[in-house]
Scaffold this active site. Structure first.
Site, PDB file in Angstrom:
ATOM      1  N   CYS A 112     -12.869  49.038 234.978  1.00 45.68           N
ATOM      2  CA  CYS A 112     -13.724  47.929 234.531  1.00 45.68           C
ATOM      3  C   CYS A 112     -12.928  46.668 234.241  1.00 45.68           C
ATOM      4  O   CYS A 112     -13.492  45.568 234.200  1.00 45.68           O
ATOM      5  CB  CYS A 112     -14.526  48.343 233.301  1.00 45.68           C
ATOM      6  SG  CYS A 112     -15.613  49.730 233.660  1.00 45.68           S
ATOM      7  N   HIS A 145     -17.514  41.898 230.899  1.00 45.83           N
ATOM      8  CA  HIS A 145     -17.811  43.017 231.797  1.00 45.83           C
ATOM      9  C   HIS A 145     -19.125  43.640 231.333  1.00 45.83           C
ATOM     10  O   HIS A 145     -19.335  43.853 230.137  1.00 45.83           O
ATOM     11  CB  HIS A 145     -16.668  44.038 231.742  1.00 45.83           C
ATOM     12  CG  HIS A 145     -17.082  45.374 232.258  1.00 45.83           C
ATOM     13  ND1 HIS A 145     -17.604  45.539 233.513  1.00 45.83           N
ATOM     14  CD2 HIS A 145     -17.102  46.605 231.670  1.00 45.83           C
ATOM     15  CE1 HIS A 145     -17.917  46.806 233.681  1.00 45.83           C
ATOM     16  NE2 HIS A 145     -17.621  47.473 232.580  1.00 45.83           N
ATOM     17  N   ASN A 202     -23.808  49.042 235.336  1.00 50.15           N
ATOM     18  CA  ASN A 202     -22.376  48.750 235.242  1.00 50.15           C
ATOM     19  C   ASN A 202     -21.775  48.854 236.640  1.00 50.15           C
ATOM     20  O   ASN A 202     -21.743  49.944 237.219  1.00 50.15           O
ATOM     21  CB  ASN A 202     -21.739  49.765 234.277  1.00 50.15           C
ATOM     22  CG  ASN A 202     -20.241  49.586 234.097  1.00 50.15           C
ATOM     23  OD1 ASN A 202     -19.588  48.906 234.896  1.00 50.15           O
ATOM     24  ND2 ASN A 202     -19.691  50.204 233.075  1.00 50.15           N
TER      25      ASN A 202
HETATM   26  N1  COA Z   1     -31.142  60.602 229.119  1.00 45.51           N
HETATM   27  C1  COA Z   1     -31.634  61.205 228.035  1.00 45.51           C
HETATM   28  N2  COA Z   1     -30.843  61.737 227.083  1.00 45.51           N
HETATM   29  C2  COA Z   1     -29.502  61.633 227.243  1.00 45.51           C
HETATM   30  C3  COA Z   1     -28.943  61.010 228.357  1.00 45.51           C
HETATM   31  C4  COA Z   1     -29.811  60.480 229.314  1.00 45.51           C
HETATM   32  N3  COA Z   1     -29.371  59.844 230.423  1.00 45.51           N
HETATM   33  N4  COA Z   1     -27.604  61.070 228.227  1.00 45.51           N
HETATM   34  C5  COA Z   1     -27.322  61.694 227.079  1.00 45.51           C
HETATM   35  N5  COA Z   1     -28.480  62.053 226.478  1.00 45.51           N
HETATM   36  C6  COA Z   1     -28.675  62.740 225.198  1.00 45.51           C
HETATM   37  C7  COA Z   1     -27.459  63.485 224.762  1.00 45.51           C
HETATM   38  O1  COA Z   1     -27.424  64.755 225.360  1.00 45.51           O
HETATM   39  C8  COA Z   1     -27.668  63.555 223.257  1.00 45.51           C
HETATM   40  O2  COA Z   1     -28.562  64.600 222.992  1.00 45.51           O
HETATM   41  P1  COA Z   1     -28.375  65.536 221.690  1.00 45.51           P
HETATM   42  O3  COA Z   1     -28.468  64.596 220.532  1.00 45.51           O
HETATM   43  O4  COA Z   1     -29.506  66.466 221.818  1.00 45.51           O
HETATM   44  O5  COA Z   1     -27.028  66.153 221.849  1.00 45.51           O
HETATM   45  C9  COA Z   1     -28.375  62.259 222.929  1.00 45.51           C
HETATM   46  O6  COA Z   1     -28.899  61.773 224.176  1.00 45.51           O
HETATM   47  C10 COA Z   1     -27.484  61.216 222.298  1.00 45.51           C
HETATM   48  O7  COA Z   1     -26.314  61.138 223.065  1.00 45.51           O
HETATM   49  P2  COA Z   1     -25.136  60.239 222.640  1.00 45.51           P
HETATM   50  O8  COA Z   1     -24.028  60.380 223.636  1.00 45.51           O
HETATM   51  O9  COA Z   1     -24.805  60.456 221.208  1.00 45.51           O
HETATM   52  O10 COA Z   1     -25.798  58.806 222.768  1.00 45.51           O
HETATM   53  P3  COA Z   1     -25.207  57.407 222.416  1.00 45.51           P
HETATM   54  O11 COA Z   1     -26.079  56.740 221.440  1.00 45.51           O
HETATM   55  O12 COA Z   1     -23.743  57.454 222.121  1.00 45.51           O
HETATM   56  O13 COA Z   1     -25.377  56.626 223.793  1.00 45.51           O
HETATM   57  C11 COA Z   1     -24.101  55.938 225.710  1.00 45.51           C
HETATM   58  C12 COA Z   1     -24.725  57.096 224.955  1.00 45.51           C
HETATM   59  C13 COA Z   1     -23.366  56.493 226.920  1.00 45.51           C
HETATM   60  C14 COA Z   1     -25.198  54.990 226.191  1.00 45.51           C
HETATM   61  C15 COA Z   1     -23.139  55.192 224.759  1.00 45.51           C
HETATM   62  O14 COA Z   1     -22.253  56.089 224.156  1.00 45.51           O
HETATM   63  C16 COA Z   1     -22.348  54.139 225.443  1.00 45.51           C
HETATM   64  O15 COA Z   1     -22.902  53.137 225.856  1.00 45.51           O
HETATM   65  N6  COA Z   1     -21.008  54.316 225.572  1.00 45.51           N
HETATM   66  C17 COA Z   1     -20.179  53.367 226.254  1.00 45.51           C
HETATM   67  C18 COA Z   1     -20.468  53.438 227.697  1.00 45.51           C
HETATM   68  C19 COA Z   1     -19.705  52.443 228.494  1.00 45.51           C
HETATM   69  O16 COA Z   1     -19.819  51.282 228.244  1.00 45.51           O
HETATM   70  N7  COA Z   1     -18.964  52.911 229.479  1.00 45.51           N
HETATM   71  C20 COA Z   1     -18.271  52.102 230.370  1.00 45.51           C
HETATM   72  C21 COA Z   1     -17.104  51.465 229.699  1.00 45.51           C
HETATM   73  S1  COA Z   1     -16.519  50.211 230.662  1.00 45.51           S
END
Ligand code: COA
Length: 331
Positions: free
Chosen positions: A113, A258, A288
Protein backbone atom coordinates in the site's frame (compact mmCIF):
# COMPACT_ATOMS: atom_id res chain seq x y z
CA UNK A 1 17.45 23.34 -6.05
CA UNK A 2 15.98 21.20 -8.83
CA UNK A 3 12.54 19.92 -7.86
CA UNK A 4 10.29 17.39 -9.49
CA UNK A 5 6.71 18.11 -10.43
CA UNK A 6 3.77 15.96 -11.48
CA UNK A 7 2.86 17.10 -14.99
CA UNK A 8 0.18 14.55 -15.88
CA UNK A 9 -2.06 11.98 -14.21
CA UNK A 10 -4.19 9.11 -15.48
CA UNK A 11 -6.26 6.26 -14.13
CA UNK A 12 -8.05 3.16 -15.28
CA UNK A 13 -10.43 0.76 -13.58
CA UNK A 14 -12.03 -2.31 -15.17
CA UNK A 15 -15.66 -1.96 -16.29
CA UNK A 16 -16.99 -4.77 -14.10
CA UNK A 17 -18.61 -3.32 -10.95
CA UNK A 18 -18.88 -5.73 -8.00
CA UNK A 19 -21.22 -4.50 -5.29
CA UNK A 20 -21.39 -5.64 -1.68
CA UNK A 21 -24.63 -7.38 -2.63
CA UNK A 22 -22.71 -9.37 -5.26
CA UNK A 23 -20.29 -10.49 -2.52
CA UNK A 24 -23.24 -11.55 -0.34
CA UNK A 25 -23.86 -14.26 -2.94
CA UNK A 26 -20.32 -15.61 -2.59
CA UNK A 27 -19.79 -15.56 1.18
CA UNK A 28 -21.45 -14.99 4.54
CA UNK A 29 -21.30 -11.18 4.62
CA UNK A 30 -23.66 -8.23 4.36
CA UNK A 31 -23.68 -4.89 2.60
CA UNK A 32 -24.18 -3.13 5.93
CA UNK A 33 -21.18 -4.90 7.57
CA UNK A 34 -18.87 -3.84 4.73
CA UNK A 35 -20.19 -0.25 4.56
CA UNK A 36 -20.06 0.29 8.31
CA UNK A 37 -16.61 -1.25 8.90
CA UNK A 38 -14.81 -0.08 5.77
CA UNK A 39 -16.95 2.47 3.89
CA UNK A 40 -16.87 0.37 0.71
CA UNK A 41 -19.98 0.15 -1.48
CA UNK A 42 -18.53 -1.38 -4.64
CA UNK A 43 -15.23 -2.21 -6.29
CA UNK A 44 -14.01 -3.13 -9.79
CA UNK A 45 -12.85 -6.62 -10.78
CA UNK A 46 -11.19 -7.59 -14.06
CA UNK A 47 -13.17 -9.99 -16.20
CA UNK A 48 -10.47 -10.80 -18.77
CA UNK A 49 -6.77 -11.71 -18.63
CA UNK A 50 -5.57 -8.12 -19.03
CA UNK A 51 -2.86 -8.30 -16.35
CA UNK A 52 -1.59 -5.60 -14.01
CA UNK A 53 0.53 -4.15 -16.83
CA UNK A 54 -2.57 -4.02 -19.05
CA UNK A 55 -4.48 -1.90 -16.53
CA UNK A 56 -1.41 0.29 -16.16
CA UNK A 57 -1.15 0.71 -19.94
CA UNK A 58 -4.62 2.29 -20.11
CA UNK A 59 -3.82 4.67 -17.23
CA UNK A 60 -0.41 5.44 -18.77
CA UNK A 61 -1.95 6.57 -22.07
CA UNK A 62 -4.19 9.01 -20.19
CA UNK A 63 -1.31 10.35 -18.09
CA UNK A 64 0.87 10.86 -21.19
CA UNK A 65 -1.92 12.72 -22.94
CA UNK A 66 -2.52 14.94 -19.90
CA UNK A 67 1.22 15.68 -19.70
CA UNK A 68 1.23 16.38 -23.45
CA UNK A 69 3.96 13.79 -23.99
CA UNK A 70 4.53 10.78 -26.25
CA UNK A 71 5.54 7.41 -24.82
CA UNK A 72 8.91 7.86 -26.55
CA UNK A 73 9.59 10.90 -24.32
CA UNK A 74 9.66 8.74 -21.16
CA UNK A 75 13.16 7.90 -19.92
CA UNK A 76 12.39 5.77 -16.82
CA UNK A 77 9.48 3.62 -15.60
CA UNK A 78 8.88 3.02 -11.89
CA UNK A 79 6.18 0.39 -11.39
CA UNK A 80 4.69 -0.28 -7.94
CA UNK A 81 2.54 -3.38 -7.49
CA UNK A 82 2.13 -6.42 -5.26
CA UNK A 83 0.24 -8.28 -7.98
CA UNK A 84 2.55 -8.43 -10.99
CA UNK A 85 1.36 -10.23 -14.13
CA UNK A 86 4.01 -12.94 -13.53
CA UNK A 87 6.12 -13.62 -10.47
CA UNK A 88 9.12 -13.10 -12.77
CA UNK A 89 9.77 -10.69 -14.41
CA UNK A 90 8.01 -7.71 -12.82
CA UNK A 91 5.33 -5.71 -14.60
CA UNK A 92 7.57 -2.71 -15.37
CA UNK A 93 9.11 -4.35 -18.42
CA UNK A 94 5.69 -5.57 -19.59
CA UNK A 95 4.31 -2.03 -19.50
CA UNK A 96 7.42 -0.83 -21.31
CA UNK A 97 6.81 -3.42 -24.03
CA UNK A 98 3.17 -2.31 -24.39
CA UNK A 99 4.25 1.33 -24.65
CA UNK A 100 6.82 0.38 -27.31
CA UNK A 101 9.80 2.04 -25.64
CA UNK A 102 12.56 -0.61 -25.39
CA UNK A 103 15.89 0.18 -23.78
CA UNK A 104 14.90 2.59 -21.02
CA UNK A 105 15.13 1.29 -17.43
CA UNK A 106 12.07 -0.18 -15.69
CA UNK A 107 12.16 -0.53 -11.91
CA UNK A 108 9.67 -2.66 -9.96
CA UNK A 109 8.71 -1.58 -6.46
CA UNK A 110 6.95 -3.91 -4.04
CA UNK A 111 6.00 -1.97 -0.99
CA UNK A 112 2.32 -2.84 -1.07
CA UNK A 113 0.00 0.00 0.00
CA UNK A 114 3.01 2.32 0.38
CA UNK A 115 4.34 1.36 -3.06
CA UNK A 116 3.30 4.56 -4.82
CA UNK A 117 4.88 6.77 -2.12
CA UNK A 118 8.13 4.79 -2.41
CA UNK A 119 7.93 4.97 -6.21
CA UNK A 120 7.33 8.72 -6.35
CA UNK A 121 10.14 9.28 -3.86
CA UNK A 122 12.53 7.24 -6.04
CA UNK A 123 11.47 9.23 -9.10
CA UNK A 124 12.02 12.48 -7.19
CA UNK A 125 15.61 11.51 -6.35
CA UNK A 126 16.42 10.70 -10.00
CA UNK A 127 14.93 14.01 -11.19
CA UNK A 128 16.92 15.91 -8.54
CA UNK A 129 20.21 14.35 -9.65
CA UNK A 130 19.36 15.09 -13.28
CA UNK A 131 19.75 11.44 -14.29
CA UNK A 132 16.21 11.18 -15.73
CA UNK A 133 13.84 13.90 -16.88
CA UNK A 134 10.52 12.30 -17.76
CA UNK A 135 9.61 9.51 -15.38
CA UNK A 136 6.44 7.45 -15.42
CA UNK A 137 5.40 6.34 -11.91
CA UNK A 138 2.79 3.60 -11.82
CA UNK A 139 0.60 2.00 -9.16
CA UNK A 140 -1.43 -0.90 -10.52
CA UNK A 141 -3.12 -3.90 -8.94
CA UNK A 142 -5.27 -6.88 -9.73
CA UNK A 143 -6.47 -8.24 -6.40
CA UNK A 144 -9.66 -9.98 -7.49
CA UNK A 145 -7.96 -13.09 -8.86
CA UNK A 146 -5.86 -13.53 -5.70
CA UNK A 147 -8.47 -13.23 -2.95
CA UNK A 148 -10.30 -15.93 -1.03
CA UNK A 149 -13.83 -14.85 -1.90
CA UNK A 150 -15.40 -17.53 0.30
CA UNK A 151 -16.54 -17.07 3.92
CA UNK A 152 -13.09 -18.27 5.07
CA UNK A 153 -11.46 -15.18 3.57
CA UNK A 154 -14.26 -12.66 4.10
CA UNK A 155 -12.36 -10.33 6.45
CA UNK A 156 -9.84 -9.58 3.67
CA UNK A 157 -11.78 -10.45 0.52
CA UNK A 158 -14.37 -7.68 0.84
CA UNK A 159 -11.78 -4.89 1.14
CA UNK A 160 -9.82 -4.98 -2.10
CA UNK A 161 -10.39 -4.01 -5.74
CA UNK A 162 -8.55 -3.69 -9.06
CA UNK A 163 -7.30 -0.53 -10.75
CA UNK A 164 -4.35 1.53 -11.94
CA UNK A 165 -3.06 5.08 -11.56
CA UNK A 166 -0.11 6.72 -13.32
CA UNK A 167 1.68 10.03 -12.92
CA UNK A 168 4.36 11.66 -15.06
CA UNK A 169 7.18 13.35 -13.14
CA UNK A 170 9.39 16.03 -14.70
CA UNK A 171 11.74 18.76 -13.43
CA UNK A 172 9.78 21.73 -12.12
CA UNK A 173 10.23 25.08 -13.85
CA UNK A 174 9.36 26.83 -10.56
CA UNK A 175 11.69 26.15 -7.56
CA UNK A 176 8.82 26.73 -5.11
CA UNK A 177 6.49 24.15 -6.66
CA UNK A 178 6.69 20.37 -6.88
CA UNK A 179 7.71 17.61 -4.47
CA UNK A 180 8.91 19.42 -1.32
CA UNK A 181 10.02 16.29 0.55
CA UNK A 182 9.36 12.56 0.92
CA UNK A 183 9.59 10.43 4.06
CA UNK A 184 9.79 6.62 3.94
CA UNK A 185 9.56 4.05 6.75
CA UNK A 186 9.32 0.30 7.32
CA UNK A 187 9.20 -2.10 10.26
CA UNK A 188 9.60 -5.76 9.29
CA UNK A 189 8.80 -6.95 12.79
CA UNK A 190 5.18 -6.69 11.67
CA UNK A 191 5.62 -8.47 8.32
CA UNK A 192 3.21 -11.26 9.19
CA UNK A 193 0.38 -9.00 10.34
CA UNK A 194 -0.68 -8.60 6.70
CA UNK A 195 0.95 -11.10 4.37
CA UNK A 196 0.58 -13.87 1.86
CA UNK A 197 2.76 -16.83 2.77
CA UNK A 198 2.70 -18.93 -0.38
CA UNK A 199 4.00 -19.54 -2.94
CA UNK A 200 7.42 -18.23 -1.86
CA UNK A 201 11.07 -19.28 -1.84
CA UNK A 202 11.04 -20.04 1.91
CA UNK A 203 9.28 -23.38 1.52
CA UNK A 204 10.49 -26.50 -0.27
CA UNK A 205 8.73 -27.07 -2.55
CA UNK A 206 7.33 -23.63 -3.16
CA UNK A 207 3.84 -24.73 -4.04
CA UNK A 208 1.94 -27.80 -2.91
CA UNK A 209 -1.61 -29.01 -3.08
CA UNK A 210 -1.78 -28.55 0.72
CA UNK A 211 -1.02 -24.84 0.30
CA UNK A 212 -3.87 -24.51 -2.15
CA UNK A 213 -6.19 -26.38 0.21
CA UNK A 214 -5.26 -24.62 3.47
CA UNK A 215 -5.67 -21.13 1.97
CA UNK A 216 -2.10 -19.99 2.59
CA UNK A 217 -1.95 -18.80 -1.01
CA UNK A 218 -4.32 -15.97 -0.02
CA UNK A 219 -3.49 -12.79 1.92
CA UNK A 220 -4.29 -12.84 5.64
CA UNK A 221 -4.51 -9.89 7.99
CA UNK A 222 -4.68 -9.10 11.67
CA UNK A 223 -7.30 -6.42 10.99
CA UNK A 224 -7.32 -4.76 14.40
CA UNK A 225 -3.52 -4.56 14.64
CA UNK A 226 -3.32 -3.15 11.11
CA UNK A 227 -6.06 -0.62 11.85
CA UNK A 228 -4.43 0.61 15.06
CA UNK A 229 -0.99 0.98 13.50
CA UNK A 230 -2.40 2.59 10.36
CA UNK A 231 -4.02 5.46 12.27
CA UNK A 232 -0.84 6.09 14.32
CA UNK A 233 1.54 5.96 11.35
CA UNK A 234 -0.71 8.00 9.03
CA UNK A 235 -0.77 10.80 11.62
CA UNK A 236 2.98 10.59 12.32
CA UNK A 237 3.85 10.65 8.64
CA UNK A 238 1.62 13.68 7.94
CA UNK A 239 3.18 15.56 10.85
CA UNK A 240 6.67 14.57 9.66
CA UNK A 241 6.30 16.02 6.16
CA UNK A 242 4.65 19.21 7.44
CA UNK A 243 7.28 19.78 10.12
CA UNK A 244 10.12 19.20 7.63
CA UNK A 245 8.78 22.04 5.50
CA UNK A 246 7.52 24.41 8.19
CA UNK A 247 3.98 24.06 6.90
CA UNK A 248 1.12 24.05 9.41
CA UNK A 249 -1.85 21.64 9.14
CA UNK A 250 -4.06 24.67 8.44
CA UNK A 251 -2.11 25.49 5.28
CA UNK A 252 -2.82 22.09 3.73
CA UNK A 253 -5.47 22.19 1.01
CA UNK A 254 -5.95 18.45 0.63
CA UNK A 255 -4.68 15.22 2.16
CA UNK A 256 -4.74 12.30 -0.26
CA UNK A 257 -4.38 9.19 1.90
CA UNK A 258 -4.00 5.64 0.68
CA UNK A 259 -7.58 4.37 0.55
CA UNK A 260 -7.43 1.60 3.17
CA UNK A 261 -10.63 2.10 5.09
CA UNK A 262 -13.01 5.05 5.49
CA UNK A 263 -12.80 4.73 9.27
CA UNK A 264 -9.02 5.17 9.12
CA UNK A 265 -9.48 8.27 6.94
CA UNK A 266 -12.05 9.66 9.39
CA UNK A 267 -9.76 9.04 12.37
CA UNK A 268 -6.92 10.89 10.62
CA UNK A 269 -9.20 13.81 9.71
CA UNK A 270 -10.36 14.05 13.31
CA UNK A 271 -6.79 14.09 14.62
CA UNK A 272 -5.94 17.15 12.46
CA UNK A 273 -9.35 18.81 12.88
CA UNK A 274 -9.99 18.52 9.16
CA UNK A 275 -13.46 18.42 7.72
CA UNK A 276 -13.90 15.36 5.51
CA UNK A 277 -13.76 17.41 2.30
CA UNK A 278 -10.06 18.07 3.05
CA UNK A 279 -9.18 14.37 3.21
CA UNK A 280 -9.91 12.80 -0.14
CA UNK A 281 -11.92 9.60 -0.23
CA UNK A 282 -13.14 7.41 -3.07
CA UNK A 283 -12.97 4.05 -1.29
CA UNK A 284 -16.75 3.67 -1.63
CA UNK A 285 -16.28 3.22 -5.40
CA UNK A 286 -13.09 1.18 -5.66
CA UNK A 287 -12.25 -0.45 -2.31
CA UNK A 288 -8.57 -0.69 -1.45
CA UNK A 289 -6.50 -0.76 -4.65
CA UNK A 290 -3.18 -0.81 -2.76
CA UNK A 291 -0.38 0.85 -4.81
CA UNK A 292 -2.96 2.26 -7.24
CA UNK A 293 -5.11 4.05 -4.69
CA UNK A 294 -3.15 7.32 -4.30
CA UNK A 295 -2.57 7.99 -8.02
CA UNK A 296 -6.22 7.17 -8.77
CA UNK A 297 -7.34 9.48 -5.96
CA UNK A 298 -4.97 12.23 -7.10
CA UNK A 299 -6.29 12.03 -10.65
CA UNK A 300 -9.91 12.21 -9.45
CA UNK A 301 -9.16 15.09 -7.07
CA UNK A 302 -7.59 17.03 -9.96
CA UNK A 303 -10.53 16.33 -12.26
CA UNK A 304 -12.90 17.51 -9.52
CA UNK A 305 -11.01 20.81 -9.22
CA UNK A 306 -9.86 20.06 -5.68
CA UNK A 307 -6.20 20.73 -6.46
CA UNK A 308 -5.06 24.10 -7.80
CA UNK A 309 -1.81 25.91 -8.47
CA UNK A 310 0.09 26.70 -5.26
CA UNK A 311 -1.90 24.29 -3.04
CA UNK A 312 -0.11 22.23 -0.40
CA UNK A 313 -1.08 18.57 -0.94
CA UNK A 314 -0.11 15.72 1.41
CA UNK A 315 0.19 12.15 0.12
CA UNK A 316 0.32 9.52 2.88
CA UNK A 317 0.20 5.73 3.05
CA UNK A 318 0.52 2.76 5.35
CA UNK A 319 0.44 -0.94 4.58
CA UNK A 320 1.84 -4.44 4.63
CA UNK A 321 5.44 -4.71 5.78
CA UNK A 322 4.63 -2.66 7.80
CA UNK A 323 5.62 0.19 5.49
CA UNK A 324 4.50 3.80 5.61
CA UNK A 325 5.46 7.23 4.34
CA UNK A 326 4.40 10.68 3.21
CA UNK A 327 5.12 13.27 0.56
CA UNK A 328 4.38 16.99 0.66
CA UNK A 329 3.67 18.59 -2.70
CA UNK A 330 3.20 22.23 -3.62
CA UNK A 331 1.08 22.06 -6.76
N1 COA B 1 -18.70 -9.87 6.80
C1 COA B 1 -19.34 -10.11 7.94
N2 COA B 1 -18.69 -10.36 9.10
C2 COA B 1 -17.33 -10.35 9.07
C3 COA B 1 -16.62 -10.11 7.90
C4 COA B 1 -17.35 -9.86 6.73
N3 COA B 1 -16.76 -9.60 5.55
N4 COA B 1 -15.31 -10.17 8.19
C5 COA B 1 -15.19 -10.44 9.50
N5 COA B 1 -16.42 -10.56 10.04
C6 COA B 1 -16.79 -10.83 11.43
C7 COA B 1 -15.68 -11.45 12.21
O1 COA B 1 -15.67 -12.84 12.01
C8 COA B 1 -16.05 -11.06 13.63
O2 COA B 1 -17.03 -11.95 14.08
P1 COA B 1 -17.04 -12.46 15.61
O3 COA B 1 -17.19 -11.21 16.43
O4 COA B 1 -18.22 -13.35 15.63
O5 COA B 1 -15.73 -13.14 15.80
C9 COA B 1 -16.69 -9.70 13.48
O6 COA B 1 -17.05 -9.59 12.09
C10 COA B 1 -15.80 -8.55 13.88
O7 COA B 1 -14.56 -8.75 13.27
P2 COA B 1 -13.37 -7.80 13.55
O8 COA B 1 -12.18 -8.27 12.77
O9 COA B 1 -13.20 -7.59 15.01
O10 COA B 1 -13.92 -6.45 12.93
P3 COA B 1 -13.27 -5.03 12.92
O11 COA B 1 -14.19 -4.07 13.55
O12 COA B 1 -11.85 -5.04 13.39
O13 COA B 1 -13.25 -4.69 11.37
C11 COA B 1 -11.74 -4.65 9.50
C12 COA B 1 -12.52 -5.51 10.48
C13 COA B 1 -10.93 -5.57 8.59
C14 COA B 1 -12.72 -3.85 8.63
C15 COA B 1 -10.83 -3.69 10.29
O14 COA B 1 -10.08 -4.40 11.23
C16 COA B 1 -9.91 -2.92 9.43
O15 COA B 1 -10.35 -2.06 8.68
N6 COA B 1 -8.57 -3.17 9.52
C17 COA B 1 -7.62 -2.50 8.69
C18 COA B 1 -7.76 -2.98 7.31
C19 COA B 1 -6.86 -2.30 6.35
O16 COA B 1 -6.92 -1.11 6.23
N7 COA B 1 -6.05 -3.06 5.64
C20 COA B 1 -5.22 -2.58 4.64
C21 COA B 1 -4.09 -1.81 5.22
S1 COA B 1 -3.32 -0.93 4.01
Amino acid sequence: MLRSRITGTGMYVPDKVVTNFDLEKLMDTTDSWIRERAGIVERRFVDSEVGTSGLAYEAAKMALSNAKLQASDIDFIVFATLSSDYLVPGSGVLLQEKLGIPGIPALDIRNQCTGFIYGLSVADQFIKTGMYKKIMVVGSEIHSTGLDLSTRGRDVGVLFGDGAGVVIVEPSDDPDRGVLSSHLHADGRFAKELFMENPGSLHIPRLTKEMLDDGSVYPIMNGRQVFKNAVIRFCEAITECLTANNVSPDQVKLVIPHQANLRITEAVAQRFNYTLDRVFSNIHKYGNTTAASIPIAMHEALMQGKINKGDYIVLVAFGSGFTWGSILLRW
